[in-house]
Motif scaffolding. Structure first.
Motif, PDB file in Angstrom:
ATOM      1  N   GLY A 127      20.505  11.367  22.526  1.00  0.00           N
ATOM      2  CA  GLY A 127      20.043  10.062  22.949  1.00  0.00           C
ATOM      3  C   GLY A 127      19.096   9.414  21.974  1.00  0.00           C
ATOM      4  N   ARG A 128      18.409   8.417  22.498  1.00  0.00           N
ATOM      5  CA  ARG A 128      17.369   7.710  21.763  1.00  0.00           C
ATOM      6  C   ARG A 128      16.049   8.068  22.416  1.00  0.00           C
ATOM      7  NH1 ARG A 128      19.576   6.059  17.159  1.00  0.00           N
ATOM      8  NH2 ARG A 128      17.968   4.478  16.906  1.00  0.00           N
ATOM      9  N   GLY A 129      15.089   8.380  21.576  1.00  0.00           N
ATOM     10  CA  GLY A 129      13.796   8.785  22.098  1.00  0.00           C
ATOM     11  C   GLY A 129      12.707   7.804  21.724  1.00  0.00           C
ATOM     12  N   ALA A 185       6.991  11.381  14.546  1.00  0.00           N
ATOM     13  CA  ALA A 185       7.203  10.585  13.329  1.00  0.00           C
ATOM     14  C   ALA A 185       8.627  10.048  13.266  1.00  0.00           C
ATOM     15  CB  ALA A 185       6.894  11.426  12.099  1.00  0.00           C
ATOM     16  N   HIS A 186       9.612  10.888  13.579  1.00  0.00           N
ATOM     17  CA  HIS A 186      10.997  10.440  13.513  1.00  0.00           C
ATOM     18  C   HIS A 186      11.301   9.392  14.574  1.00  0.00           C
ATOM     19  CE1 HIS A 186      11.912  14.633  11.637  1.00  0.00           C
ATOM     20  NE2 HIS A 186      11.369  13.809  10.764  1.00  0.00           N
ATOM     21  N   LEU A 187      10.749   9.559  15.753  1.00  0.00           N
ATOM     22  CA  LEU A 187      11.001   8.582  16.814  1.00  0.00           C
ATOM     23  C   LEU A 187      10.314   7.254  16.541  1.00  0.00           C
ATOM     24  CD1 LEU A 187      10.806  10.781  20.048  1.00  0.00           C
ATOM     25  CD2 LEU A 187      12.798  10.196  18.642  1.00  0.00           C
ATOM     26  N   ARG A 188       9.175   7.295  15.836  1.00  0.00           N
ATOM     27  CA  ARG A 188       8.449   6.062  15.516  1.00  0.00           C
ATOM     28  C   ARG A 188       8.964   5.379  14.253  1.00  0.00           C
ATOM     29  NH1 ARG A 188       2.624   6.551  14.752  1.00  0.00           N
ATOM     30  NH2 ARG A 188       2.592   4.356  15.327  1.00  0.00           N
ATOM     31  N   GLU A 189       9.810   6.068  13.485  1.00  0.00           N
ATOM     32  CA  GLU A 189      10.331   5.468  12.257  1.00  0.00           C
ATOM     33  C   GLU A 189      11.206   4.263  12.614  1.00  0.00           C
ATOM     34  OE1 GLU A 189      12.727   6.835   8.222  1.00  0.00           O
ATOM     35  OE2 GLU A 189      13.092   7.925  10.097  1.00  0.00           O
ATOM     36  N   PRO A 190      10.939   3.082  12.042  1.00  0.00           N
ATOM     37  CA  PRO A 190      11.759   1.899  12.360  1.00  0.00           C
ATOM     38  C   PRO A 190      13.244   2.159  12.132  1.00  0.00           C
ATOM     39  CG  PRO A 190       9.801   1.261  11.123  1.00  0.00           C
ATOM     40  CD  PRO A 190       9.847   2.777  11.111  1.00  0.00           C
ATOM     41  N   GLY A 191      14.048   1.822  13.138  1.00  0.00           N
ATOM     42  CA  GLY A 191      15.493   1.995  13.053  1.00  0.00           C
ATOM     43  C   GLY A 191      15.986   3.390  13.379  1.00  0.00           C
ATOM     44  N   ASN A 192      15.068   4.313  13.696  1.00  0.00           N
ATOM     45  CA  ASN A 192      15.472   5.682  13.977  1.00  0.00           C
ATOM     46  C   ASN A 192      15.478   5.903  15.490  1.00  0.00           C
ATOM     47  OD1 ASN A 192      16.028   8.448  13.877  1.00  0.00           O
ATOM     48  ND2 ASN A 192      14.586   8.851  12.243  1.00  0.00           N
ATOM     49  N   GLY A 193      14.868   6.971  15.961  1.00  0.00           N
ATOM     50  CA  GLY A 193      14.839   7.263  17.392  1.00  0.00           C
ATOM     51  C   GLY A 193      15.875   8.266  17.847  1.00  0.00           C
TER      52      GLY A 193
END
Length: 198
Positions: free
Chosen positions: A96-98, A68-76
């Motif tokens: 990093g960015r996931g 959910a957090h990685l798919r949240e727009p602007g998150n990752g």
């Protein structure tokens, strides 16, 4: 004294891939959201793909906060951590960015094939592959981490989910992981069928 590294080099890679457990941390963008920290195990379900990319198989059986957090727009945002419970005291972190590569992603087959077959064979509960693109790689002393003896992986998770059909696993996901603790969309449901590795 801790150090930062430009890459996940041979020594760091060997250390990462030898650890029987690692931890992953993510959070929603909202300051009121829940920070999530999860232990991950099962030998062979994490691989270093290259000097700046790590991947692990995300299985069912718990919430879907990371997805959910990685798919949240602007998150990752994501951090992975490994710590030595035996041998020299070491802690390694990859910030990093996931991204969550889901079962219907064209990259799924090629990525899934990077994991040892014995680690993922028959694993119908594989719901995503988490790719982590490193932005910061560091180590630190683990002087305060206790020495513990690794015995073996637990088989309970694999045994439980390997008994479920795709339909039963989908029903489980719909009950448990449609949204995060904070109401963010987690897994798109129903799950696409698990495609064989290439």
């Amino acid at each position: 004294m801790g150090k930062t590294y430009e890459h996940i080099d041979g020594r760091l890679r060997d250390f990462i891939e030898a650890q029987p457990v690692f931890f992953t941390a993510t959070a929603p963008l909202s300051g009121n959201g829940h920070v999530n920290l999860s232990p991950k195990g099962r030998q062979g379900t994490l691989v270093v793909l290259d000097e700046l990319t790590v991947a692990y198989v995300d299985f069912g059986g718990s919430g879907a906060e990371t997805i959910a957090h990685l798919r949240e727009p602007g998150n990752g945002r994501i951090t992975l951590m490994w710590t030595a419970f035996s041998g020299p005291p070491t802690v390694v972190r990859v910030h990093g960015r996931g991204e969550a590569v889901l079962r219907d992603d064209p990259r799924w087959g090629e990525l899934f094939a990077r994991f040892p077959a014995e680690a993922v064979e028959g694993q119908g509960s594989a719901r995503a592959i988490i790719l982590v693109h490193a932005r910061r790689v560091s180590d630190a002393c683990g002087f305060a981490v206790p020495l513990m003896e690794y015995q073996e992986d637990r088989q309970l998770h694999a045994d439980y989910f390997n008994r479920k059909t795709d339909e039963e696993f989908n029903a489980y996901c719909e009950r448990k992981v449609a949204t995060s603790l904070d109401g963010l969309p987690a897994l798109p449901l129903p799950l696409p069928p698990l495609l064989p590795a290439e």
